[in-house]
Motif scaffolding. Sequence first.
Motif, PDB file in Angstrom:
ATOM      1  N   LYS A  94       0.831  -1.211   0.000  1.00 36.13           N
ATOM      2  CA  LYS A  94       0.000   0.000   0.000  1.00 36.13           C
ATOM      3  C   LYS A  94       0.858   1.251   0.000  1.00 36.13           C
ATOM      4  O   LYS A  94       0.510   2.272  -0.549  1.00 36.13           O
ATOM      5  CB  LYS A  94      -0.840   0.067   1.302  1.00 36.13           C
ATOM      6  CG  LYS A  94      -1.976  -0.896   1.421  1.00 36.13           C
ATOM      7  CD  LYS A  94      -3.040  -0.352   2.387  1.00 36.13           C
ATOM      8  CE  LYS A  94      -2.614  -0.434   3.863  1.00 36.13           C
ATOM      9  NZ  LYS A  94      -3.723  -0.164   4.799  1.00 36.13           N
ATOM     10  N   ASN A  95       1.996   1.152   0.731  1.00 34.23           N
ATOM     11  CA  ASN A  95       2.801   2.328   1.031  1.00 34.23           C
ATOM     12  C   ASN A  95       4.283   2.031   0.832  1.00 34.23           C
ATOM     13  O   ASN A  95       4.707   0.898   0.968  1.00 34.23           O
ATOM     14  CB  ASN A  95       2.665   2.715   2.513  1.00 34.23           C
ATOM     15  CG  ASN A  95       1.226   2.850   2.952  1.00 34.23           C
ATOM     16  OD1 ASN A  95       0.378   3.286   2.181  1.00 34.23           O
ATOM     17  ND2 ASN A  95       0.952   2.467   4.182  1.00 34.23           N
ATOM     18  N   ARG A 143       2.113   7.372   0.544  1.00 36.87           N
ATOM     19  CA  ARG A 143       0.902   6.602   0.224  1.00 36.87           C
ATOM     20  C   ARG A 143       0.356   7.036  -1.138  1.00 36.87           C
ATOM     21  O   ARG A 143      -0.514   7.906  -1.202  1.00 36.87           O
ATOM     22  CB  ARG A 143      -0.128   6.815   1.335  1.00 36.87           C
ATOM     23  CG  ARG A 143       0.460   6.506   2.705  1.00 36.87           C
ATOM     24  CD  ARG A 143      -0.508   6.693   3.845  1.00 36.87           C
ATOM     25  NE  ARG A 143       0.083   6.161   5.068  1.00 36.87           N
ATOM     26  CZ  ARG A 143      -0.590   5.871   6.173  1.00 36.87           C
ATOM     27  NH1 ARG A 143      -1.890   6.060   6.212  1.00 36.87           N
ATOM     28  NH2 ARG A 143       0.023   5.388   7.237  1.00 36.87           N
ATOM     29  N   GLU A 193      -4.701   5.244  -4.571  1.00 32.42           N
ATOM     30  CA  GLU A 193      -6.048   5.763  -4.293  1.00 32.42           C
ATOM     31  C   GLU A 193      -6.711   4.909  -3.207  1.00 32.42           C
ATOM     32  O   GLU A 193      -6.706   3.679  -3.286  1.00 32.42           O
ATOM     33  CB  GLU A 193      -6.884   5.757  -5.580  1.00 32.42           C
ATOM     34  CG  GLU A 193      -8.363   6.069  -5.403  1.00 32.42           C
ATOM     35  CD  GLU A 193      -8.623   7.454  -4.772  1.00 32.42           C
ATOM     36  OE1 GLU A 193      -8.049   8.440  -5.260  1.00 32.42           O
ATOM     37  OE2 GLU A 193      -9.399   7.528  -3.796  1.00 32.42           O
ATOM     38  N   VAL A 194      -7.262   5.569  -2.208  1.00 33.50           N
ATOM     39  CA  VAL A 194      -7.866   4.886  -1.065  1.00 33.50           C
ATOM     40  C   VAL A 194      -9.234   4.296  -1.438  1.00 33.50           C
ATOM     41  O   VAL A 194      -9.581   3.193  -1.032  1.00 33.50           O
ATOM     42  CB  VAL A 194      -8.025   5.903   0.091  1.00 33.50           C
ATOM     43  CG1 VAL A 194      -8.952   5.384   1.157  1.00 33.50           C
ATOM     44  CG2 VAL A 194      -6.669   6.274   0.670  1.00 33.50           C
ATOM     45  N   ARG A 244     -10.085   0.432  -3.066  1.00 32.47           N
ATOM     46  CA  ARG A 244      -8.949  -0.489  -2.938  1.00 32.47           C
ATOM     47  C   ARG A 244      -9.482  -1.780  -2.335  1.00 32.47           C
ATOM     48  O   ARG A 244     -10.178  -1.735  -1.333  1.00 32.47           O
ATOM     49  CB  ARG A 244      -7.960   0.165  -1.968  1.00 32.47           C
ATOM     50  CG  ARG A 244      -6.562  -0.222  -2.124  1.00 32.47           C
ATOM     51  CD  ARG A 244      -5.631   0.751  -1.442  1.00 32.47           C
ATOM     52  NE  ARG A 244      -6.009   1.049  -0.045  1.00 32.47           N
ATOM     53  CZ  ARG A 244      -5.323   1.885   0.723  1.00 32.47           C
ATOM     54  NH1 ARG A 244      -4.266   2.510   0.252  1.00 32.47           N
ATOM     55  NH2 ARG A 244      -5.687   2.093   1.961  1.00 32.47           N
ATOM     56  N   ASP A 253      -9.169   0.663   5.830  1.00 34.77           N
ATOM     57  CA  ASP A 253      -9.176   1.911   6.600  1.00 34.77           C
ATOM     58  C   ASP A 253     -10.234   2.900   6.108  1.00 34.77           C
ATOM     59  O   ASP A 253     -10.274   4.037   6.580  1.00 34.77           O
ATOM     60  CB  ASP A 253      -7.783   2.561   6.571  1.00 34.77           C
ATOM     61  CG  ASP A 253      -6.771   1.785   7.395  1.00 34.77           C
ATOM     62  OD1 ASP A 253      -7.208   1.027   8.295  1.00 34.77           O
ATOM     63  OD2 ASP A 253      -5.564   1.919   7.161  1.00 34.77           O
ATOM     64  N   THR A 254     -11.110   2.463   5.161  1.00 35.16           N
ATOM     65  CA  THR A 254     -12.260   3.309   4.828  1.00 35.16           C
ATOM     66  C   THR A 254     -13.357   3.107   5.877  1.00 35.16           C
ATOM     67  O   THR A 254     -14.378   3.775   5.845  1.00 35.16           O
ATOM     68  CB  THR A 254     -12.836   3.016   3.424  1.00 35.16           C
ATOM     69  OG1 THR A 254     -13.403   1.711   3.413  1.00 35.16           O
ATOM     70  CG2 THR A 254     -11.773   3.114   2.344  1.00 35.16           C
ATOM     71  N   ARG A 307      -7.746  14.796   0.359  1.00 42.28           N
ATOM     72  CA  ARG A 307      -7.876  13.492   0.999  1.00 42.28           C
ATOM     73  C   ARG A 307      -9.071  13.608   1.927  1.00 42.28           C
ATOM     74  O   ARG A 307      -9.144  14.537   2.738  1.00 42.28           O
ATOM     75  CB  ARG A 307      -6.636  13.118   1.787  1.00 42.28           C
ATOM     76  CG  ARG A 307      -6.593  11.621   2.137  1.00 42.28           C
ATOM     77  CD  ARG A 307      -5.253  11.239   2.695  1.00 42.28           C
ATOM     78  NE  ARG A 307      -5.014   9.809   2.791  1.00 42.28           N
ATOM     79  CZ  ARG A 307      -4.480   9.050   1.840  1.00 42.28           C
ATOM     80  NH1 ARG A 307      -4.139   9.581   0.673  1.00 42.28           N
ATOM     81  NH2 ARG A 307      -4.266   7.760   2.034  1.00 42.28           N
ATOM     82  N   TRP A 356     -11.519  12.227   4.859  1.00 48.17           N
ATOM     83  CA  TRP A 356     -11.638  11.358   6.037  1.00 48.17           C
ATOM     84  C   TRP A 356     -13.060  11.421   6.577  1.00 48.17           C
ATOM     85  O   TRP A 356     -13.814  12.360   6.282  1.00 48.17           O
ATOM     86  CB  TRP A 356     -10.710  11.863   7.152  1.00 48.17           C
ATOM     87  CG  TRP A 356      -9.288  11.413   7.110  1.00 48.17           C
ATOM     88  CD1 TRP A 356      -8.563  11.014   6.026  1.00 48.17           C
ATOM     89  CD2 TRP A 356      -8.397  11.354   8.247  1.00 48.17           C
ATOM     90  NE1 TRP A 356      -7.273  10.715   6.424  1.00 48.17           N
ATOM     91  CE2 TRP A 356      -7.151  10.911   7.770  1.00 48.17           C
ATOM     92  CE3 TRP A 356      -8.536  11.646   9.611  1.00 48.17           C
ATOM     93  CZ2 TRP A 356      -6.041  10.739   8.618  1.00 48.17           C
ATOM     94  CZ3 TRP A 356      -7.433  11.474  10.440  1.00 48.17           C
ATOM     95  CH2 TRP A 356      -6.204  11.015   9.949  1.00 48.17           C
ATOM     96  N   ALA A 399     -10.187   6.846   6.240  1.00 44.38           N
ATOM     97  CA  ALA A 399      -9.768   7.579   5.037  1.00 44.38           C
ATOM     98  C   ALA A 399     -10.626   7.051   3.904  1.00 44.38           C
ATOM     99  O   ALA A 399     -10.546   5.865   3.580  1.00 44.38           O
ATOM    100  CB  ALA A 399      -8.291   7.335   4.760  1.00 44.38           C
ATOM    101  N   SER A 423     -11.278   8.673   0.604  1.00 39.79           N
ATOM    102  CA  SER A 423     -10.785   8.844  -0.763  1.00 39.79           C
ATOM    103  C   SER A 423      -9.552   9.732  -0.771  1.00 39.79           C
ATOM    104  O   SER A 423      -9.264  10.436   0.203  1.00 39.79           O
ATOM    105  CB  SER A 423     -11.864   9.434  -1.675  1.00 39.79           C
ATOM    106  OG  SER A 423     -12.169  10.757  -1.294  1.00 39.79           O
TER     107      SER A 423
END
Length: 291
Positions: free
Chosen positions: A60-61, A118, A121-122, A125, A133-134, A165, A167, A253, A255
Amino acid sequence: MSAIRPVELATWGGSVGAGEQADATEALETGHVLFLPNLRFELSDAERAFLTPTIVGKSKNVSFDPRNGSLGGTTVTEMKLEELRGLLGRFALSTRALLSALLPSYAGGIHQAKTSLRPVEVAGRSQSWRKDDTRLHVDSFPSQPSKGKRILRVFSNVNPDGRARVWKVGEPFERVARQFWPKLRAPLPGERGLLAAVRVTKSVRSRYDHYMLKLHDAMKLDPQYQDRFASATQAFPAGSTWICFTDQVSHAAISGAHQLEQTFWVEVGALRNQGSAPLRVLEGLAGRRLA
Ligand code: SIN
Ligand code: FE
Protein backbone atom coordinates in the motif's frame (compact mmCIF):
# COMPACT_ATOMS: atom_id res chain seq x y z
CA MET A 1 -18.41 20.65 18.56
CA SER A 2 -16.04 20.25 15.64
CA ALA A 3 -13.28 17.69 15.92
CA ILE A 4 -11.09 19.87 13.69
CA ARG A 5 -8.91 22.62 15.17
CA PRO A 6 -7.32 24.99 12.61
CA VAL A 7 -3.72 26.13 13.19
CA GLU A 8 -2.36 28.97 11.07
CA LEU A 9 1.32 27.93 11.13
CA ALA A 10 2.78 27.95 7.59
CA THR A 11 6.37 26.79 8.22
CA TRP A 12 7.90 23.45 9.23
CA GLY A 13 9.22 24.65 12.57
CA GLY A 14 9.99 28.24 13.54
CA SER A 15 8.67 30.10 16.52
CA VAL A 16 5.24 29.45 18.00
CA GLY A 17 3.88 31.36 21.00
CA ALA A 18 3.45 29.61 24.35
CA GLY A 19 -0.32 30.11 24.26
CA GLU A 20 -0.61 28.53 20.85
CA GLN A 21 1.60 25.60 21.93
CA ALA A 22 -0.59 24.97 24.97
CA ASP A 23 -3.80 25.22 22.90
CA ALA A 24 -2.46 22.81 20.28
CA THR A 25 -1.41 20.26 22.91
CA GLU A 26 -4.71 20.52 24.74
CA ALA A 27 -6.69 20.17 21.49
CA LEU A 28 -4.77 17.04 20.48
CA GLU A 29 -5.24 15.42 23.87
CA THR A 30 -8.97 16.14 23.84
CA GLY A 31 -9.22 14.19 20.58
CA HIS A 32 -9.11 16.97 17.99
CA VAL A 33 -7.37 16.91 14.65
CA LEU A 34 -4.97 19.86 14.28
CA PHE A 35 -5.49 21.11 10.75
CA LEU A 36 -2.76 23.26 9.18
CA PRO A 37 -4.34 24.46 5.92
CA ASN A 38 -1.30 26.58 4.98
CA LEU A 39 1.45 24.07 5.71
CA ARG A 40 2.42 22.62 2.36
CA PHE A 41 5.18 20.05 1.91
CA GLU A 42 7.02 21.06 -1.26
CA LEU A 43 8.27 18.47 -3.74
CA SER A 44 10.77 19.02 -6.56
CA ASP A 45 9.77 18.14 -10.13
CA ALA A 46 11.95 15.01 -9.91
CA GLU A 47 10.23 13.96 -6.65
CA ARG A 48 6.77 14.42 -8.17
CA ALA A 49 7.64 11.51 -10.46
CA PHE A 50 7.23 9.27 -7.37
CA LEU A 51 3.54 10.15 -7.14
CA THR A 52 2.31 7.06 -8.92
CA PRO A 53 0.95 3.76 -7.60
CA THR A 54 3.50 1.89 -9.72
CA ILE A 55 6.25 2.65 -7.20
CA VAL A 56 4.72 0.40 -4.53
CA GLY A 57 4.10 -2.80 -6.47
CA LYS A 58 1.88 -4.97 -4.26
CA SER A 59 2.15 -2.98 -1.03
CA LYS A 60 0.00 0.00 0.00
CA ASN A 61 2.80 2.33 1.03
CA VAL A 62 6.50 3.00 0.73
CA SER A 63 7.89 2.84 4.25
CA PHE A 64 11.03 4.52 5.54
CA ASP A 65 12.83 4.18 8.84
CA PRO A 66 14.43 7.53 9.76
CA ARG A 67 16.70 5.79 12.29
CA ASN A 68 18.66 3.81 9.69
CA GLY A 69 17.46 5.12 6.32
CA SER A 70 15.99 1.77 5.22
CA LEU A 71 13.19 1.78 2.65
CA GLY A 72 10.51 -0.88 2.19
CA GLY A 73 7.53 -1.57 -0.04
CA THR A 74 8.88 -0.02 -3.21
CA THR A 75 9.82 -1.21 -6.68
CA VAL A 76 12.16 1.80 -7.15
CA THR A 77 15.83 0.87 -7.62
CA GLU A 78 19.38 2.29 -7.85
CA MET A 79 19.75 6.07 -8.41
CA LYS A 80 16.06 6.69 -7.91
CA LEU A 81 16.21 4.95 -4.54
CA GLU A 82 18.50 7.68 -3.19
CA GLU A 83 16.11 10.32 -4.42
CA LEU A 84 13.15 8.59 -2.78
CA ARG A 85 15.14 8.23 0.45
CA GLY A 86 15.89 11.96 0.26
CA LEU A 87 12.19 12.81 -0.03
CA LEU A 88 11.10 10.65 2.92
CA GLY A 89 14.10 11.74 4.99
CA ARG A 90 13.22 15.39 4.44
CA PHE A 91 9.62 14.74 5.50
CA ALA A 92 10.89 12.96 8.64
CA LEU A 93 13.10 15.95 9.54
CA SER A 94 10.37 18.47 8.75
CA THR A 95 7.76 16.76 10.91
CA ARG A 96 10.25 16.50 13.76
CA ALA A 97 10.93 20.25 13.53
CA LEU A 98 7.19 20.92 13.38
CA LEU A 99 6.45 18.98 16.55
CA SER A 100 9.39 20.56 18.43
CA ALA A 101 7.94 23.99 17.57
CA LEU A 102 4.29 23.22 18.18
CA LEU A 103 4.35 20.58 20.96
CA PRO A 104 7.56 21.26 22.91
CA SER A 105 6.20 19.77 26.13
CA TYR A 106 6.45 16.29 24.56
CA ALA A 107 10.21 16.66 23.97
CA GLY A 108 11.24 14.31 26.79
CA GLY A 109 8.87 11.50 25.79
CA ILE A 110 8.51 11.46 22.02
CA HIS A 111 10.14 8.95 19.66
CA GLN A 112 10.10 9.09 15.89
CA ALA A 113 8.92 5.88 14.21
CA LYS A 114 8.31 5.13 10.52
CA THR A 115 7.61 7.51 7.67
CA SER A 116 5.39 6.54 4.71
CA LEU A 117 4.44 7.67 1.23
CA ARG A 118 0.90 6.60 0.22
CA PRO A 119 0.54 6.89 -3.55
CA VAL A 120 -2.44 4.53 -3.98
CA GLU A 121 -6.05 5.76 -4.29
CA VAL A 122 -7.87 4.89 -1.07
CA ALA A 123 -11.38 4.59 -2.56
CA GLY A 124 -12.20 1.19 -4.02
CA ARG A 125 -8.95 -0.49 -2.94
CA SER A 126 -9.76 -4.15 -2.36
CA GLN A 127 -8.77 -5.16 1.12
CA SER A 128 -9.68 -7.50 3.96
CA TRP A 129 -12.06 -5.88 6.47
CA ARG A 130 -9.30 -5.68 9.05
CA LYS A 131 -7.03 -3.64 6.76
CA ASP A 132 -9.88 -1.60 5.32
CA ASP A 133 -9.18 1.91 6.60
CA THR A 134 -12.26 3.31 4.83
CA ARG A 135 -14.09 1.95 7.91
CA LEU A 136 -13.94 4.04 11.09
CA HIS A 137 -11.41 2.76 13.60
CA VAL A 138 -8.74 3.73 16.10
CA ASP A 139 -5.17 2.71 15.24
CA SER A 140 -3.47 -0.23 16.91
CA PHE A 141 -0.52 -2.17 15.48
CA PRO A 142 -1.00 -5.97 15.53
CA SER A 143 2.68 -6.95 15.54
CA GLN A 144 4.15 -4.03 17.45
CA PRO A 145 2.75 -3.69 20.97
CA SER A 146 2.65 -0.08 22.20
CA LYS A 147 2.23 -1.01 25.88
CA GLY A 148 0.22 2.17 26.34
CA LYS A 149 2.39 4.61 24.39
CA ARG A 150 0.40 6.97 22.19
CA ILE A 151 0.38 6.94 18.36
CA LEU A 152 0.76 10.51 17.11
CA ARG A 153 0.73 10.99 13.32
CA VAL A 154 1.45 13.85 10.96
CA PHE A 155 -0.16 13.69 7.49
CA SER A 156 0.50 15.89 4.48
CA ASN A 157 -1.55 15.77 1.29
CA VAL A 158 0.87 16.09 -1.66
CA ASN A 159 -1.67 15.32 -4.40
CA PRO A 160 -0.34 16.91 -7.63
CA ASP A 161 -3.80 17.34 -9.19
CA GLY A 162 -5.24 19.37 -6.33
CA ARG A 163 -7.43 16.53 -4.99
CA ALA A 164 -8.35 16.46 -1.31
CA ARG A 165 -7.88 13.49 1.00
CA VAL A 166 -11.26 12.82 2.55
CA TRP A 167 -11.64 11.36 6.04
CA LYS A 168 -14.52 10.56 8.30
CA VAL A 169 -14.04 11.57 11.92
CA GLY A 170 -16.18 9.85 14.56
CA GLU A 171 -16.92 10.52 18.20
CA PRO A 172 -14.64 10.97 21.24
CA PHE A 173 -12.61 7.97 22.45
CA GLU A 174 -14.34 7.67 25.84
CA ARG A 175 -17.70 7.28 24.13
CA VAL A 176 -16.42 4.71 21.63
CA ALA A 177 -14.66 2.73 24.34
CA ARG A 178 -17.69 2.72 26.66
CA GLN A 179 -19.96 1.50 23.85
CA PHE A 180 -17.76 -1.35 22.69
CA TRP A 181 -16.17 -2.39 26.01
CA PRO A 182 -18.84 -5.01 26.92
CA LYS A 183 -18.22 -6.76 23.57
CA LEU A 184 -14.42 -6.99 23.87
CA ARG A 185 -13.31 -10.40 25.09
CA ALA A 186 -10.50 -10.72 27.61
CA PRO A 187 -7.21 -12.34 26.54
CA LEU A 188 -7.21 -16.15 26.85
CA PRO A 189 -4.73 -17.69 29.31
CA GLY A 190 -1.37 -18.02 27.54
CA GLU A 191 -2.58 -16.24 24.40
CA ARG A 192 -0.28 -13.20 24.57
CA GLY A 193 2.82 -15.25 25.42
CA LEU A 194 2.14 -17.65 22.55
CA LEU A 195 1.81 -14.81 20.01
CA ALA A 196 5.25 -13.54 21.04
CA ALA A 197 6.77 -17.06 21.03
CA VAL A 198 5.67 -17.65 17.42
CA ARG A 199 6.77 -14.09 16.53
CA VAL A 200 3.34 -12.80 15.52
CA THR A 201 4.24 -9.93 17.85
CA LYS A 202 7.70 -8.39 18.31
CA SER A 203 7.31 -8.46 22.10
CA VAL A 204 4.61 -9.71 24.47
CA ARG A 205 1.32 -7.99 23.70
CA SER A 206 0.13 -6.06 26.76
CA ARG A 207 -3.48 -6.33 27.88
CA TYR A 208 -3.81 -2.76 26.62
CA ASP A 209 -2.71 -3.79 23.12
CA HIS A 210 -5.05 -6.77 23.23
CA TYR A 211 -8.06 -4.55 24.00
CA MET A 212 -7.07 -1.85 21.49
CA LEU A 213 -6.89 -4.44 18.71
CA LYS A 214 -10.24 -5.89 19.74
CA LEU A 215 -11.69 -2.36 19.73
CA HIS A 216 -10.22 -1.66 16.27
CA ASP A 217 -11.78 -4.88 14.96
CA ALA A 218 -15.15 -4.40 16.70
CA MET A 219 -15.51 -0.90 15.24
CA LYS A 220 -14.71 -2.04 11.70
CA LEU A 221 -17.08 -5.02 11.99
CA ASP A 222 -20.11 -3.03 13.19
CA PRO A 223 -22.13 -1.82 10.16
CA GLN A 224 -24.54 0.19 12.33
CA TYR A 225 -21.67 2.04 13.94
CA GLN A 226 -20.16 2.71 10.51
CA ASP A 227 -23.49 4.02 9.15
CA ARG A 228 -23.94 6.46 12.01
CA PHE A 229 -20.99 8.50 10.80
CA ALA A 230 -21.59 8.14 7.06
CA SER A 231 -21.86 11.91 6.59
CA ALA A 232 -19.15 13.02 9.07
CA THR A 233 -16.66 13.72 6.31
CA GLN A 234 -13.72 16.05 6.46
CA ALA A 235 -11.71 17.06 3.37
CA PHE A 236 -8.01 17.84 3.75
CA PRO A 237 -7.04 19.82 0.63
CA ALA A 238 -3.92 19.24 -1.44
CA GLY A 239 -1.12 21.27 0.12
CA SER A 240 -2.42 20.93 3.69
CA THR A 241 -1.12 19.09 6.76
CA TRP A 242 -2.90 17.64 9.79
CA ILE A 243 -1.90 15.99 13.06
CA CYS A 244 -3.78 13.73 15.47
CA PHE A 245 -3.51 10.92 18.00
CA THR A 246 -4.83 8.14 15.74
CA ASP A 247 -5.14 5.75 18.70
CA GLN A 248 -7.75 8.15 20.12
CA VAL A 249 -9.50 9.82 17.17
CA SER A 250 -12.02 7.56 15.48
CA HIS A 251 -11.11 8.01 11.80
CA ALA A 252 -11.43 6.56 8.31
CA ALA A 253 -9.77 7.58 5.04
CA ILE A 254 -12.40 7.34 2.32
CA SER A 255 -10.78 8.84 -0.76
CA GLY A 256 -7.63 10.48 -2.04
CA ALA A 257 -4.15 9.50 -3.16
CA HIS A 258 -0.62 10.80 -2.59
CA GLN A 259 0.02 11.50 1.02
CA LEU A 260 3.07 11.58 3.27
CA GLU A 261 2.74 10.31 6.84
CA GLN A 262 5.03 10.29 9.87
CA THR A 263 4.36 8.27 13.03
CA PHE A 264 5.63 9.20 16.50
CA TRP A 265 5.28 7.34 19.80
CA VAL A 266 4.47 9.54 22.78
CA GLU A 267 4.87 8.26 26.33
CA VAL A 268 1.80 8.63 28.54
CA GLY A 269 3.98 10.39 31.13
CA ALA A 270 4.72 13.19 28.63
CA LEU A 271 1.03 14.14 28.19
CA ARG A 272 -0.42 17.24 29.82
CA ASN A 273 -3.46 15.20 30.81
CA GLN A 274 -2.65 11.51 31.26
CA GLY A 275 -6.32 10.78 31.90
CA SER A 276 -7.01 11.41 28.20
CA ALA A 277 -4.78 8.48 27.13
CA PRO A 278 -6.66 5.44 25.78
CA LEU A 279 -4.60 3.42 28.29
CA ARG A 280 -6.13 5.31 31.22
CA VAL A 281 -9.65 5.24 29.71
CA LEU A 282 -9.53 1.46 29.18
CA GLU A 283 -8.01 0.93 32.64
CA GLY A 284 -10.97 2.83 34.06
CA LEU A 285 -13.35 0.45 32.30
CA ALA A 286 -11.36 -2.68 33.17
CA GLY A 287 -10.81 -1.68 36.80
CA ARG A 288 -7.18 -2.81 36.61
CA ARG A 289 -3.83 -1.88 35.09
CA LEU A 290 -3.46 -2.96 31.46
CA ALA A 291 0.23 -2.24 30.76
C1 SIN B 1 -5.57 5.50 8.56
O1 SIN B 1 -4.74 5.71 9.45
O2 SIN B 1 -6.58 4.90 8.82
C2 SIN B 1 -5.34 5.98 7.14
C3 SIN B 1 -5.13 7.43 7.07
C4 SIN B 1 -4.80 7.88 5.67
O3 SIN B 1 -4.07 7.15 4.98
O4 SIN B 1 -5.25 8.96 5.28
FE1 FE C 1 -5.95 4.49 10.91
